[in-house]
Design a protein around this motif. Sequence first.
Motif, PDB file in Angstrom:
ATOM      1  N   PRO A 119       0.839  -1.204   0.000  1.00  0.00           N
ATOM      2  CA  PRO A 119       0.000   0.000   0.000  1.00  0.00           C
ATOM      3  C   PRO A 119       0.873   1.253   0.000  1.00  0.00           C
ATOM      4  O   PRO A 119       1.928   1.276   0.625  1.00  0.00           O
ATOM      5  CB  PRO A 119      -0.792  -0.088   1.319  1.00  0.00           C
TER       6      PRO A 119
ATOM      7  N   GLY B 283       0.517   5.622   0.276  1.00  0.00           N
ATOM      8  CA  GLY B 283      -0.268   6.847   0.408  1.00  0.00           C
ATOM      9  C   GLY B 283       0.450   7.952  -0.352  1.00  0.00           C
ATOM     10  O   GLY B 283       0.653   7.878  -1.568  1.00  0.00           O
ATOM     11  N   GLY B 284       0.870   8.992   0.380  1.00  0.00           N
ATOM     12  CA  GLY B 284       1.555  10.115  -0.262  1.00  0.00           C
ATOM     13  C   GLY B 284       3.022   9.856  -0.523  1.00  0.00           C
ATOM     14  O   GLY B 284       3.720  10.706  -1.074  1.00  0.00           O
ATOM     15  N   ASN B 285       3.523   8.682  -0.077  1.00  0.00           N
ATOM     16  CA  ASN B 285       4.939   8.306  -0.268  1.00  0.00           C
ATOM     17  C   ASN B 285       5.873   9.311   0.391  1.00  0.00           C
ATOM     18  O   ASN B 285       6.938   9.612  -0.150  1.00  0.00           O
ATOM     19  CB  ASN B 285       5.249   8.163  -1.766  1.00  0.00           C
ATOM     20  N   THR B 286       5.477   9.834   1.547  1.00  0.00           N
ATOM     21  CA  THR B 286       6.340  10.770   2.278  1.00  0.00           C
ATOM     22  C   THR B 286       7.021  10.105   3.478  1.00  0.00           C
ATOM     23  O   THR B 286       7.724  10.775   4.229  1.00  0.00           O
ATOM     24  CB  THR B 286       5.542  11.988   2.800  1.00  0.00           C
ATOM     25  N   GLY B 287       6.770   8.811   3.677  1.00  0.00           N
ATOM     26  CA  GLY B 287       7.341   8.117   4.833  1.00  0.00           C
ATOM     27  C   GLY B 287       8.859   8.133   4.784  1.00  0.00           C
ATOM     28  O   GLY B 287       9.460   8.163   3.706  1.00  0.00           O
TER      29      GLY B 287
ATOM     30  N   SER C  69       4.669  17.434   6.172  1.00  0.00           N
ATOM     31  CA  SER C  69       4.325  16.773   4.902  1.00  0.00           C
ATOM     32  C   SER C  69       2.830  16.812   4.605  1.00  0.00           C
ATOM     33  O   SER C  69       2.369  16.127   3.697  1.00  0.00           O
ATOM     34  CB  SER C  69       4.787  15.307   4.968  1.00  0.00           C
TER      35      SER C  69
ATOM     36  N   GLN D 186      -1.122  11.205   3.204  1.00  0.00           N
ATOM     37  CA  GLN D 186      -2.547  10.859   3.172  1.00  0.00           C
ATOM     38  C   GLN D 186      -2.981  10.216   4.482  1.00  0.00           C
ATOM     39  O   GLN D 186      -2.167   9.617   5.191  1.00  0.00           O
ATOM     40  CB  GLN D 186      -2.811   9.893   2.011  1.00  0.00           C
TER      41      GLN D 186
ATOM     42  N   ASN E  85      -0.923   8.145   7.308  1.00  0.00           N
ATOM     43  CA  ASN E  85      -0.816   8.682   8.674  1.00  0.00           C
ATOM     44  C   ASN E  85      -1.214   7.621   9.703  1.00  0.00           C
ATOM     45  O   ASN E  85      -0.554   7.460  10.732  1.00  0.00           O
ATOM     46  CB  ASN E  85      -1.722   9.897   8.881  1.00  0.00           C
TER      47      ASN E  85
ATOM     48  N   GLY F 100       2.994  11.119  14.208  1.00  0.00           N
ATOM     49  CA  GLY F 100       2.972  12.022  15.367  1.00  0.00           C
ATOM     50  C   GLY F 100       2.699  13.441  14.905  1.00  0.00           C
ATOM     51  O   GLY F 100       1.571  13.823  14.671  1.00  0.00           O
TER      52      GLY F 100
ATOM     53  N   ILE G 214      -5.896  -0.116   4.963  1.00  0.00           N
ATOM     54  CA  ILE G 214      -6.900   0.794   5.536  1.00  0.00           C
ATOM     55  C   ILE G 214      -7.555   1.525   4.365  1.00  0.00           C
ATOM     56  O   ILE G 214      -6.865   2.128   3.534  1.00  0.00           O
ATOM     57  CB  ILE G 214      -6.222   1.806   6.486  1.00  0.00           C
TER      58      ILE G 214
HETATM   59  C1  LIG Z   1       8.743  17.243   5.412  1.00  0.00           C
HETATM   60  C2  LIG Z   1       8.269  16.037   6.186  1.00  0.00           C
HETATM   61  C3  LIG Z   1       7.863  16.191   7.499  1.00  0.00           C
HETATM   62  C4  LIG Z   1       7.411  15.078   8.218  1.00  0.00           C
HETATM   63  N1  LIG Z   1       7.023  15.267   9.513  1.00  0.00           N
HETATM   64  C5  LIG Z   1       6.557  14.213  10.204  1.00  0.00           C
HETATM   65  C6  LIG Z   1       6.140  14.392  11.556  1.00  0.00           C
HETATM   66  O1  LIG Z   1       6.209  15.472  12.118  1.00  0.00           O
HETATM   67  N2  LIG Z   1       5.663  13.311  12.199  1.00  0.00           N
HETATM   68  C7  LIG Z   1       5.583  12.068  11.603  1.00  0.00           C
HETATM   69  O2  LIG Z   1       5.126  11.110  12.248  1.00  0.00           O
HETATM   70  N3  LIG Z   1       5.992  11.878  10.335  1.00  0.00           N
HETATM   71  C8  LIG Z   1       6.477  12.907   9.626  1.00  0.00           C
HETATM   72  N4  LIG Z   1       6.896  12.714   8.344  1.00  0.00           N
HETATM   73  C9  LIG Z   1       6.866  11.366   7.747  1.00  0.00           C
HETATM   74  C10 LIG Z   1       5.597  11.063   6.921  1.00  0.00           C
HETATM   75  O3  LIG Z   1       5.059  12.212   6.347  1.00  0.00           O
HETATM   76  C11 LIG Z   1       4.546  10.388   7.769  1.00  0.00           C
HETATM   77  O4  LIG Z   1       5.025   9.137   8.179  1.00  0.00           O
HETATM   78  C12 LIG Z   1       3.199  10.172   7.068  1.00  0.00           C
HETATM   79  O5  LIG Z   1       2.267   9.703   8.030  1.00  0.00           O
HETATM   80  C13 LIG Z   1       3.260   9.168   5.932  1.00  0.00           C
HETATM   81  O6  LIG Z   1       2.055   9.261   5.163  1.00  0.00           O
HETATM   82  P1  LIG Z   1       2.037   8.871   3.625  1.00  0.00           P
HETATM   83  O7  LIG Z   1       0.637   8.973   3.152  1.00  0.00           O
HETATM   84  O8  LIG Z   1       3.041   9.618   2.868  1.00  0.00           O
HETATM   85  O9  LIG Z   1       2.440   7.327   3.719  1.00  0.00           O
HETATM   86  P2  LIG Z   1       3.432   6.501   2.776  1.00  0.00           P
HETATM   87  O10 LIG Z   1       4.813   7.029   2.882  1.00  0.00           O
HETATM   88  O11 LIG Z   1       2.864   6.366   1.434  1.00  0.00           O
HETATM   89  O12 LIG Z   1       3.362   5.084   3.518  1.00  0.00           O
HETATM   90  C14 LIG Z   1       3.869   4.916   4.824  1.00  0.00           C
HETATM   91  C15 LIG Z   1       3.573   3.474   5.288  1.00  0.00           C
HETATM   92  O13 LIG Z   1       2.170   3.297   5.441  1.00  0.00           O
HETATM   93  C16 LIG Z   1       1.684   2.251   4.581  1.00  0.00           C
HETATM   94  N5  LIG Z   1       0.399   2.709   4.060  1.00  0.00           N
HETATM   95  C17 LIG Z   1       0.124   3.836   3.368  1.00  0.00           C
HETATM   96  N6  LIG Z   1      -1.186   3.935   3.147  1.00  0.00           N
HETATM   97  C18 LIG Z   1      -1.765   2.842   3.699  1.00  0.00           C
HETATM   98  C19 LIG Z   1      -3.096   2.364   3.803  1.00  0.00           C
HETATM   99  N7  LIG Z   1      -4.120   3.024   3.285  1.00  0.00           N
HETATM  100  N8  LIG Z   1      -3.321   1.185   4.452  1.00  0.00           N
HETATM  101  C20 LIG Z   1      -2.291   0.490   4.992  1.00  0.00           C
HETATM  102  N9  LIG Z   1      -1.011   0.887   4.920  1.00  0.00           N
HETATM  103  C21 LIG Z   1      -0.762   2.050   4.287  1.00  0.00           C
HETATM  104  C22 LIG Z   1       2.762   2.086   3.520  1.00  0.00           C
HETATM  105  O14 LIG Z   1       2.766   0.779   2.988  1.00  0.00           O
HETATM  106  C23 LIG Z   1       4.009   2.404   4.306  1.00  0.00           C
HETATM  107  O15 LIG Z   1       4.412   1.269   5.023  1.00  0.00           O
HETATM  108  C24 LIG Z   1       7.374  13.795   7.601  1.00  0.00           C
HETATM  109  C25 LIG Z   1       7.783  13.644   6.267  1.00  0.00           C
HETATM  110  C26 LIG Z   1       8.233  14.748   5.563  1.00  0.00           C
HETATM  111  C27 LIG Z   1       8.663  14.559   4.136  1.00  0.00           C
END
Ligand SMILES: Cc1cc2nc3c(=O)[nH]c(=O)nc-3n(C[C@H](O)[C@H](O)[C@H](O)COP(=O)(O)OP(=O)(O)OC[C@H]3O[C@@H](n4cnc5c(N)ncnc54)[C@H](O)[C@@H]3O)c2cc1C
Length: 464
Positions: A65, A67-71, A132, A137, A141, A147, A203
């Motif tokens: 899966p 989401g926004g690929n910001t992990g 991010s 997404q 999150n 957090g 999710i």
């Molecule tokens: C500038 C910046 C600041 C940030 N600040 C913070 C911060 O303050 N606190 C913090 O906690 N993080 C922070 N992050 C990290 C990141 O943004 C978070 O972890 C965010 O929650 C990831 O969301 P995403 O949609 O990009 O998930 P993704 O990177 O796409 O995926 C993250 C994980 O979740 C899984 N996943 C995604 N969507 C689903 C779904 N629908 N169902 C099941 N699994 C799924 C993926 O397989 C992967 O394992 C930051 C990142 C950046 C670039």
Amino acid sequence: MSLPDALGALLGDRCTSDPSAMAGYLEDERGLYQGVAACLVFPETTDEVAAIVKTCAEHGGSLVPQGGNTGYCGGATPSGDTQVLLNLSRLNRVRAIDQVGMTVTAEAGVVLANLHDAVEAEDLFFPLSMGSEGSCQLGGNLATNAGGLAVLKYGMAGELVLGLEVVLPDGSLLNTLKPLRKDNTGYHLKQLFLGAEGTLGIITAAVLKLFPRPTEFQTAWLSVSGIDAACQLLPLARRASGDCVTSFEYVSGKSMALLAQHVDGLKPPLAGDHHVLLELSGALPPGGLRPQLEDLLEQALDTGWAYDAVIAESLDQRRALWALRENIPEAEKRAGRSIKHDVSVPIADIPAYCEAAPHRLAALEPLRLSIYGHIGDGNLHYNVLAPEGADPAAFKADKGEAISRAVHDLAAEMGGSFSAEHGIGQLKTAELARYGDPAALELMRALKAAIDPAGRMNPGKLLG
Ligand SMILES: Cc1cc2nc3c(=O)[nH]c(=O)nc-3n(C[C@H](O)[C@H](O)[C@H](O)COP(=O)(O)OP(=O)(O)OC[C@H]3O[C@@H](n4cnc5c(N)ncnc54)[C@H](O)[C@@H]3O)c2cc1C
């Protein structure tokens, strides 16, 4: 029929195996991993997610899966040609907002900032917030139990969830999508998926707690005498404000120097080696928090914990102060990328951690530190960069492992965590195996085997 062909028959042009169309989704946020996948799919409904999972199971494939690929840990990057990259961005509706119960039901692919806009249009507030938020997404999150900047007052992402809709590894649907504050009817299964990083299911939607929209924000930037003073300030601020501290961020002078050097137009409003960004907020009568902020700043200056302070007098000034904090990761990126650490220790032990850590790293000098984080939550980003002029990649290859070992060992010795909010992904599986409680690891493996016996969900992540 091959797996991509079967998914193509299901989704049409929302399934692609074209390398150029997939390229942007295959690299992780930090550029640490270059992924490989059979194809990339964009479901638009929960039923489509279930059909994809079933098709995958029929063809012996697995799913990642995204989401926004910001992990930060490579959790959303696939690593094999039988893996399907399932991007949730088109499953992005806000299904319902309940004004009375103060809840929102939203789909996994809604971008966090769009969710904020949707609920704020109804005079409500969803407090999860992070740098991010314009890209990450809701599903990501929740899957990472993110957090962010308001944990102190509202908790981590998982604490904001009342119910979840999840497609399980066999394609069946777990539906706990109820806006109930109270529901003690057995195991709280939704908890399993919060922080599971997509290893137990996908999710597809969540019911979230909302709050009255804050009517007032009071934001201040303080130059403080040290990180110990910053920690002393936290309980003072909580007491003096009637526990209205929403954010309490620490920023070292070294991180500020990186920012000034690499991001145009961003300079700290105050000189100094240690800074605190403090925000009070609440749904209060106008002006309610300003006297409390002024009172607590006066006390901070009187005690000598703070040398100087500025208060944001407008929304633009508030944004400018937050931009300083939020652009530190970008400054590190431009400075050649950092070896990132996301540790937590009990808040009272943060000064001892910061005192001890440089000694642990002394043998690995020369290096540059960038230390900042959510110290109101006991969470520090203790990041290390190559010395000025050195090649960051060579520095990391040479010393990265030893640096991370020193930073993580110290956190573990102090009863802390090597991963406070960024999760495990594929980056930290060895660290989890090393520092995880053996009984907890055994239970996690048993849960994984029970829920996903064929290992179809996000293989290689979290438990490795
Ligand atoms: C500038 C910046 C600041 C940030 N600040 C913070 C911060 O303050 N606190 C913090 O906690 N993080 C922070 N992050 C990290 C990141 O943004 C978070 O972890 C965010 O929650 C990831 O969301 P995403 O949609 O990009 O998930 P993704 O990177 O796409 O995926 C993250 C994980 O979740 C899984 N996943 C995604 N969507 C689903 C779904 N629908 N169902 C099941 N699994 C799924 C993926 O397989 C992967 O394992 C930051 C990142 C950046 C670039």
